[in-house]
Design a protein around this motif. Structure first.
Motif, PDB file in Angstrom:
ATOM      1  N   ASP A  74      -4.006 -19.847   6.717  1.00  0.00           N
ATOM      2  CA  ASP A  74      -2.760 -19.379   7.330  1.00  0.00           C
ATOM      3  C   ASP A  74      -1.660 -20.430   7.220  1.00  0.00           C
ATOM      4  O   ASP A  74      -0.491 -20.095   6.992  1.00  0.00           O
ATOM      5  CB  ASP A  74      -3.000 -19.027   8.798  1.00  0.00           C
ATOM      6  N   LEU A  75      -2.017 -21.699   7.365  1.00  0.00           N
ATOM      7  CA  LEU A  75      -1.020 -22.762   7.215  1.00  0.00           C
ATOM      8  C   LEU A  75      -0.525 -22.831   5.772  1.00  0.00           C
ATOM      9  O   LEU A  75       0.671 -23.044   5.524  1.00  0.00           O
ATOM     10  CB  LEU A  75      -1.612 -24.108   7.637  1.00  0.00           C
ATOM     11  N   ARG A  76      -1.410 -22.629   4.817  1.00  0.00           N
ATOM     12  CA  ARG A  76      -0.990 -22.651   3.411  1.00  0.00           C
ATOM     13  C   ARG A  76      -0.027 -21.508   3.111  1.00  0.00           C
ATOM     14  O   ARG A  76       0.975 -21.695   2.410  1.00  0.00           O
ATOM     15  CB  ARG A  76      -2.215 -22.568   2.499  1.00  0.00           C
ATOM     16  N   LEU A  77      -0.337 -20.326   3.666  1.00  0.00           N
ATOM     17  CA  LEU A  77       0.549 -19.188   3.432  1.00  0.00           C
ATOM     18  C   LEU A  77       1.920 -19.416   4.050  1.00  0.00           C
ATOM     19  O   LEU A  77       2.940 -18.989   3.508  1.00  0.00           O
ATOM     20  CB  LEU A  77      -0.080 -17.912   4.002  1.00  0.00           C
ATOM     21  N   ARG A  78       1.968 -20.102   5.207  1.00  0.00           N
ATOM     22  CA  ARG A  78       3.256 -20.355   5.868  1.00  0.00           C
ATOM     23  C   ARG A  78       4.042 -21.435   5.150  1.00  0.00           C
ATOM     24  O   ARG A  78       5.252 -21.298   4.902  1.00  0.00           O
ATOM     25  CB  ARG A  78       3.010 -20.741   7.335  1.00  0.00           C
ATOM     26  N   VAL A  86       8.227 -15.635   0.227  1.00  0.00           N
ATOM     27  CA  VAL A  86       6.890 -15.268   0.698  1.00  0.00           C
ATOM     28  C   VAL A  86       5.933 -15.275  -0.481  1.00  0.00           C
ATOM     29  O   VAL A  86       6.241 -14.693  -1.541  1.00  0.00           O
ATOM     30  CB  VAL A  86       6.896 -13.867   1.357  1.00  0.00           C
ATOM     31  N   LEU A  87       4.792 -15.930  -0.308  1.00  0.00           N
ATOM     32  CA  LEU A  87       3.782 -15.887  -1.357  1.00  0.00           C
ATOM     33  C   LEU A  87       3.333 -14.445  -1.566  1.00  0.00           C
ATOM     34  O   LEU A  87       3.109 -13.705  -0.607  1.00  0.00           O
ATOM     35  CB  LEU A  87       2.583 -16.758  -0.974  1.00  0.00           C
ATOM     36  N   ARG A  88       3.193 -14.028  -2.834  1.00  0.00           N
ATOM     37  CA  ARG A  88       2.821 -12.645  -3.116  1.00  0.00           C
ATOM     38  C   ARG A  88       1.460 -12.288  -2.538  1.00  0.00           C
ATOM     39  O   ARG A  88       1.207 -11.117  -2.196  1.00  0.00           O
ATOM     40  CB  ARG A  88       2.837 -12.404  -4.625  1.00  0.00           C
ATOM     41  N   GLU A  89       0.606 -13.267  -2.392  1.00  0.00           N
ATOM     42  CA  GLU A  89      -0.712 -12.980  -1.819  1.00  0.00           C
ATOM     43  C   GLU A  89      -0.653 -12.770  -0.315  1.00  0.00           C
ATOM     44  O   GLU A  89      -1.614 -12.302   0.285  1.00  0.00           O
ATOM     45  CB  GLU A  89      -1.675 -14.116  -2.152  1.00  0.00           C
ATOM     46  N   ASN A  90       0.489 -13.105   0.312  1.00  0.00           N
ATOM     47  CA  ASN A  90       0.638 -12.916   1.757  1.00  0.00           C
ATOM     48  C   ASN A  90       1.084 -11.473   2.013  1.00  0.00           C
ATOM     49  O   ASN A  90       2.213 -11.193   2.416  1.00  0.00           O
ATOM     50  CB  ASN A  90       1.670 -13.913   2.303  1.00  0.00           C
ATOM     51  N   VAL A  91       0.176 -10.549   1.772  1.00  0.00           N
ATOM     52  CA  VAL A  91       0.522  -9.125   1.814  1.00  0.00           C
ATOM     53  C   VAL A  91       0.902  -8.680   3.228  1.00  0.00           C
ATOM     54  O   VAL A  91       1.718  -7.769   3.406  1.00  0.00           O
ATOM     55  CB  VAL A  91      -0.647  -8.279   1.274  1.00  0.00           C
TER      56      VAL A  91
END
Length: 897
Positions: free
Chosen positions: A758-762, A857-862
């Motif tokens: 979650d921290l990586r996605l943020r 937003v990272l595309r993997e962060n759907v």
């Protein structure tokens, strides 16, 4: 604040000079020479209605006849012609103008020429530098749109000055020392572009690594401080402020008002922004040299290496006077020095390597000293002798210093004829050099102070105070009662009630309307007691005989009250006397008499004062100034800045005062200044302080006169109005509120309870935890330009209790667009909290007047991408191989209107 169209100022494709001239020595002639010889690669166009050719270049008769639209115009024509020229340039699409012309304060057709210029520029969003300025120089771009006498070298120092003469002085001085600049700008009368705008631009300018300011006055304090705090976080910002005299002094109603002069308020503002202030022109030059060398200080411990004992002593004296410390040599370091130095060396700091020191001895000693862990910097001093080569020693020192460029090395080669070439060598090698030990020490302590200011920006305060809405309403009712009585000064009794409402400890005080009432108060209270006169027309009661101490009986109270009436009437025969106050005589042996209060400043709004109190407070003048809002860290720094703080810290068998309680009083005063803008001056004197705590013995409060313009706090206070309770769909309840500086620890704990994924996605990068500097930056925000809403439990105190989620907006200087970010604690996901946080922060952005909110937003962060779509964001079309999606939502401003 705005940096709109600054690209036209600093990266124009073409420049037009209106007012070009063939007359030798004229401003128009010098401007032509400077523009042409500066090396600007774009097109330069000249305008003069009376000439076809100037300095061999084609000249056009008017702005309308220019062959192309200039990005930047430089205007040096009579004042009355300038508004029309600006209008013509704007109509053609010119984006920026530098108005060299002076005299635009003249009123023509009901408005000043200065205002006519702004009115002409506004419809075209055209930026104006000046009027009455020297111009702009950007050496790397070859732009010399000024009438300066030299073209500076290219470098990484930016200089912004209100004074054109100061700018040319710095250019001349820097040229001799081979110091280069990224940009130099004379802002002149600051009709449009001012210090705040320039700080905003330079903070993100890739060619600038440090900023120097010459300030005569600040015009928009909130804008200036907001931009300065941002710039000072990314690079050193130094300022010299002209006008140190008490120009703002006035007849004040209180000790506080008299003590809070304008210059000390500027001091406080610069410190609060993380800016280093220097006092003299020479110091600014020294600071420029130090910054040009790239020296950065990590602490206040200095090692001195010298071949002359006397010079070393002078350096030590200066160091102790300026608050620095000598570094302690380690046993291992001393042993290593024993191996390369003669037996007669000092074996201590200063490291005296004897008058016959060779270049090899200098080099060997410096190499060893740079490894000392307890040393934060080294000052190398050389006294000229006939038995050693000073130039070769300098070359050796410069070579070793360059091996470890991150370790601060300052140099002082004493002397004139023989030392000057060595100082030139150091300047060329970007090694900080000075012509006296005192100047070198001053530069070192400047950098220490700068580092301390930066650390203050990142210190985490303790939990903040919360003043209840009911208490604020009660205080406002009290103020309204005073106004309805036709008064602007509260009685002592009323003033203490107001202080108590904000949680400031006060001595029990009773009000009596006459002598009999004073006796009755004494009988109810007991003795010993203190009697004071109550009169709105007597500022300092003791001067009028309006204070009697240590009254031990009812009869003594009656006699004291009667004598007091007689004395006061003799002192001020026409003063209205409303009665007396009676309070217990407080005897706390060893307690210190302090002063704390609030005073207005015409530029920065309300300020907080703290210092030594008592009758002689103004005579002693030991005080510190702070800008509200304060927190515990800032309050403690205010206390530390006073001379009496050394006594307050305790000594020998004297216990220190209750610092937490003392700092709390200052924080609560700052809350009072924010929530009660009607208060003009507030004076607690004396404020008793000892190990047991603090107690306000006397207080005086005056209000702004009805209809008086009040300057708002220069730092936007915590926006308490944004606090609100929310309930999620599952019934869970939270309070959403703006983040506060004391939320750093709960923010770190929240990140610790998030998964690394979650921290990586943020943060779009691997992260295990929030480091202190990052967490401090995220929690100590400038509400003027960004906002972060946190979700906390209902009833949790500021800085205490868990944070479950945070949504953030960071806006651009134009307040047009802002970037968003959201993070919800991993165990809280899937409950709708992130959706609610983002909804609330978007609602805030719309109300703030933003046109657009965007995010990467990272595309993997759907999950985030879906939430953004649900809230109305659209994703920009990007290549499929891009890892991120750019999402944007635009607000319909016409619907709000």
């Amino acid at each position: 604040m705005s940096i709109r169209n600054f690209d036209a100022l600093f990266a124009p494709r073409s420049i037009a000079l209106i007012g070009a001239s063939n007359e030798p020595g004229s401003v128009g002639s010098v401007l032509v020479d400077n523009l042409v010889s500066g090396g600007f690669a774009g097109r330069i166009m000249l305008v003069n209605p009376h000439a076809r050719e100037i300095h061999g270049r084609q000249c056009h008769r008017s702005v309308e006849m220019l062959p192309e639209v200039p990005d930047l115009a430089v205007i040096a024509t009579p004042a009355r012609t300038v508004p029309g020229i600006i209008a013509a340039l704007g109509e053609r699409g010119c984006c920026a103008a530098i108005v060299i012309s002076a005299g635009l304060g003249e009123t023509v057709d009901g408005a000043t020429l200065r205002q006519q210029v702004l009115d002409a520029a506004r419809p075209h969003l055209m930026r104006i530098v000046g009027p009455n300025c020297l111009g702009l120089i950007s050496p790397a771009a070859g732009i010399n749109a000024s009438f300066a006498h030299l073209m500076p070298r290219a470098g990484d120092i930016a200089l912004v000055s209100q004074s054109g003469a100061m700018l040319t002085s710095v250019i001349d001085w820097a040229d001799e020392r081979r110091i280069g600049f990224s940009h130099l700008l004379s802002v002149g009368d600051m009709s449009d572009v001012d210090f705040g705008d320039m700080l905003d631009y330079l903070a993100t300018d890739r060619t600038t690594r440090s900023i120097l300011l010459y300030v005569e006055n600040v015009t928009e304090a909130q804008k200036f401080l907001s931009a300065a705090r941002l710039a000072a976080r990314s690079m050193p910002v130094l300022v010299i402020k002209a006008g140190r005299s008490a120009a703002g002094a006035r007849a004040a109603q209180s000790h506080t008002g008299a003590l809070a002069g304008s210059d000390v308020v500027y001091d406080a503002a610069f410190r609060r922004a993380g800016i280093l202030r220097v006092r003299e022109i020479e110091e600014l030059f020294e600071a420029a040299a130090t910054l040009a060398s790239g020296v950065r200080i990590s602490g206040d411990r200095l090692t001195i290496l010298t071949n002359g004992g006397g010079a070393g002593v002078l350096a030590v004296d200066a160091l102790e006077s300026d608050g620095g410390r000598l570094a302690r040599l380690s046993d291992a370091g001393i042993a290593e020095l024993d191996g390369v130095l003669p037996p007669t060396w000092s074996r201590a700091n200063p490291v005296d390597i004897i008058g016959d020191a060779t270049p090899e001895r200098y080099g060997a000693a410096l190499d060893i000293l740079m490894k000392e862990r307890e040393s934060d910097a080294i000052l190398v001093i050389n006294c000229p002798t006939a038995v050693a080569d000073g130039m070769e020693a300098g070359r050796r020192v410069a070579a070793i210093a360059k091996r470890r460029p991150r370790f601060p090395v300052l140099t002082n080669w004493l002397g004139g004829t023989s030392a000057a070439p060595v100082r030139d060598l150091f300047a060329a090698e970007k090694v900080a050099t000075f012509d006296s030990p005192e100047k070198a020490i001053r530069a070192f302590t400047h950098l220490v102070e700068y580092k301390r200011n930066q650390e203050l920006l990142l210190e985490t305060p303790s939990a903040g105070v919360a003043i209840g809405h009911e208490d604020i309403a009660s205080a406002q009712e009290l103020i309204e009662t005073v106004r309805q009585d036709g008064r602007t000064i509260l009685s002592e009794y009323e003033a203490k009630r107001l202080l108590a409402t904000f949680g400031i400890p006060t001595v029990t005080t009773r009000m009596a309307s006459d002598v009999d009432g004073a006796v009755a108060c004494f009988e109810a209270m007991g003795g010993p007691a203190v009697l004071k006169i109550v009169s709105a027309e007597i500022s300092h009661k003791s001067d009028a005989g309006g204070v009697r101490l240590n009254i031990g009986s009812a009869q003594e109270m009656r006699e004291s009250a009667e004598a007091m009436l007689e004395a006061v009437r003799a002192y001020a025969p026409h003063a209205r006397i409303d009665g007396f106050t009676v309070q217990p005589m407080i005897v706390r042996d060893g307690a210190y008499e302090l002063i704390a209060g609030i005073a207005p400043d015409p530029t920065f709004g309300p300020v907080i004062l703290f210092g030594r109190g008592g009758k002689a407070a103004e005579v002693i003048g030991d005080r510190a100034i702070g800008l509200p809002p304060l927190n515990s860290v800032l309050a403690r720094e205010m206390i530390r800045a006073t001379r009496i703080s050394k006594l307050l810290a305790g000594y020998r068998d004297v216990a220190p005062v209750a610092f937490d309680a003392l700092a709390d009083v200052l924080v609560r005063l700052s809350e009072l200044a924010v929530h009660l803008p009607d208060v003009a001056e507030l004076d607690i004197n004396p404020l008793l302080a000892d190990a047991e705590g603090v107690l306000a013995l006397d207080a005086r409060i005056s209000l702004h006169a009805a209809g008086t313009a009040r300057v708002a706090p220069s730092i936007r206070p915590y926006p308490r109005e944004l606090e609100r309770a929310v309930e999620l769909r599952n019934g869970e309840r939270f309070v959403l509120r703006p983040i506060r500086p004391e939320d750093e620890e709960p923010l770190v704990e929240m990140a610790a309870r998030c998964t690394q994924e979650d921290l990586r996605l943020r943060f779009m990068a691997p992260m295990k935890a929030l480091p202190h500097q990052t967490a401090a930056r995220f929690s100590q925000i400038d509400y003027h330009r960004e906002m972060a809403l946190v979700a906390v439990e209902p009833g949790s105190a500021y800085g205490q209790g868990p944070i479950y989620g945070v949504a953030r907006l960071v806006s651009d200087p134009e307040n047009e667009a802002a970037e968003f970010a959201v993070l919800v604690r991993s165990d809280m996901k899937g409950r709708g909290l992130g959706y609610r946080l983002l909804s609330e922060i978007l609602a805030y952005g719309r109300k703030r007047g933003l046109h657009r909110v965007y995010g990467e937003v990272l595309r993997e962060n759907v999950t985030m991408l879906q939430m953004a779509r649900d809230l109305g964001f659209r994703a920009d079309r990007t290549e499929d191989f891009s890892e991120t999606a750019h999402v944007t939502i635009e607000f319909d401003r016409s619907a709000d209107a």
